[in-house]
Design a protein around this motif. Structure first.
Motif, short mmCIF file in Angstrom:
data_model
loop_
_atom_site.label_atom_id
_atom_site.label_comp_id
_atom_site.label_asym_id
_atom_site.label_seq_id
_atom_site.Cartn_x
_atom_site.Cartn_y
_atom_site.Cartn_z
N UNK A 40 22.57 14.69 30.67
CA UNK A 40 21.68 14.77 29.52
C UNK A 40 20.22 14.83 29.99
N UNK A 41 19.31 15.02 29.04
CA UNK A 41 17.88 15.04 29.32
C UNK A 41 17.20 13.88 28.59
N UNK A 42 16.29 13.19 29.29
CA UNK A 42 15.54 12.08 28.71
C UNK A 42 14.05 12.42 28.74
N UNK A 43 13.36 12.13 27.62
CA UNK A 43 11.92 12.39 27.54
C UNK A 43 11.23 11.27 26.77
N UNK A 44 9.94 11.09 27.06
CA UNK A 44 9.10 10.21 26.27
C UNK A 44 9.35 8.73 26.51
N UNK A 45 8.84 7.91 25.61
CA UNK A 45 9.02 6.48 25.69
C UNK A 45 8.53 5.89 27.00
#
Length: 287
Positions: free
Chosen positions: A69-74
Motif C-alpha cells: 500500500x501507499x502511506x502519505x501525510x500525518x
C-alpha cells in the motif's frame, strides 16, 4: 543478515525497499524477506499471556496475508511511502500463535527470530519523539484490531482463551447479521482485509492516509473504519514490549493483547460459546 520485517523506506543498518525488491516477482517469498514495522497489536490468549511481569517467549515471527500500500501525510510529514507491506503479523509464543498488528512504523522485527515480551501500557505512537495517544485513539485501535482478528482468526484459529474467542464470535455474528454483504466481502478477500485492518490502525495512530490500487482493499478499509467501534469496542487489552535478548540495546516492538472481558459480560459470552460449538459441529458435519 537475518530477514527483517520493516516498513520504513530507510533505516540505519538495514536495506531500504527498492523497486527491484518490490517488483522482482518474489512476493511468494516475502514471508522470509518482507520488511515490516516492528511494533504490533496482538489479540491472543489471555491464558497464554497473563497480566504478570513474567517474560513471554516468542519463538518465531511470520506473515501470511498482506498487500503493498501507499502511506502519505500525518506523522510522515510531506513524505510518501510506496510499496509498504501491510497486514497481520504472526508470532509463535510459548503459549501459542498470535495474530498481531503493527503500531510502530519506525522500528524493526526479524522474521524467524526469537524474542521476549513483557506487559506495558500503550500510551504513545512509539516514535523516537513520540506523540501521546488519546483515549479515543487507543479505543479505536483496539476495536479495529479486534475486528481484524475476528474476521481472520476465527477461521484460522490463533491462541484465544475461551472468553475472548466467545467475545470475537458474538461481535462478529452481530456484524454479520446487520451487514451481510459487507461480511461476505470481508470473509472472501483475506489479504485485502488483513492489509486494510493494518492500514486503518495506522490511519488512527498516525493520522495519515493509506491507499492501494486494489479496490477490495479500499472497500474493506471503508467498512472497517466505519463499523469497528460499533461492534468490537468492548474488547480491551494490554500492550507487550518486545525485546531481543541477544541485542538488549536495540529497540524492537510492542504489541496489543486482548484481555478477558469484564465479569459482567461472562454470561453473554458463555452463551456465545454454545453457539460457537454448534457452528463448528455443523461445519464438521457438512464436510
Amino acid at each position: 543478515m537475518a530477514d527483517v520485517l520493516h516498513r520504513m523506506p530507510m533505516t540505519e543498518g538495514l536495506c531500504p525497499f527498492s523497486d527491484s525488491v518490490r517488483d522482482s516477482g518474489r512476493d511468494a517469498d516475502m514471508r522470509k524477506s518482507l520488511m515490516i514495522g516492528a511494533l504490533a497489536l496482538s489479540f491472543g490468549a489471555a491464558t497464554a499471556l497473563p497480566a504478570t511481569a513474567s517474560p513471554i517467549t516468542i519463538t518465531n515471527v511470520g506473515i501470511t496475508h498482506f498487500e503493498k500500500i501507499t502511506l502519505t501525510g500525518g506523522a510522515l510529514g510531506g513524505a510518501t511511502w510506496n510499496g509498504v507491506y501491510s497486514g497481520q503479523i504472526e508470532l509463535m509464543t510459548s503459549g501459542g500463535e498470535l495474530g498481531v498488528w503493527c503500531v510502530d512504523l519506525f522500528h524493526d522485527i526479524y522474521l524467524g527470530h526469537q524474542y521476549s515480551a513483557t506487559i506495558v501500557a500503550l500510551n504513545t505512537d512509539n516514535r523516537d519523539s513520540p506523540a501521546v495517544l488519546t483515549t479515543d485513539q487507543k479505543s479505536r485501535i483496539a476495536a479495529i484490531a479486534a475486528f481484524g482478528n475476528a474476521v481472520l482468526d476465527l477461521r484460522d484459529p490463533k491462541s484465544f482463551d475461551a472468553v475472548t474467542l466467545a467475545a470475537f464470535t458474538a461481535d462478529l455474528d452481530r456484524f454479520k447479521a446487520d451487514h451481510p454483504a459487507d461480511y461476505s466481502m470481508l470473509d472472501t478477500y483475506s489479504s485485502a482485509v488483513s492489509a486494510a485492518v493494518q492500514a486503518a490502525i495506522w490511519e488512527v495512530e498516525y493520522r495519515l492516509t493509506a491507499t492501494s490500487a486494489d479496490a477490495n482493499f479500499g472497500a474493506a478499509l471503508t467498512v472497517i473504519k466505519a463499523q469497528a467501534s460499533n461492534y468490537f469496542g468492548n474488547i480491551g487489552g494490554h500492550a507487550l514490549a518486545i525485546a531481543d535478548p541477544a541485542h538488549p540495546n536495540v529497540r524492537v516492538q510492542t504489541q496489543w493483547v486482548s484481555q478477558v472481558p469484564e465479569p459482567s459480560s461472562l454470561l453473554v459470552f458463555a452463551a456465545a460459546l454454545v453457539g460457537l460449538a454448534i457452528r463448528y459441529a455443523r461445519r464438521v458435519k457438512a464436510i
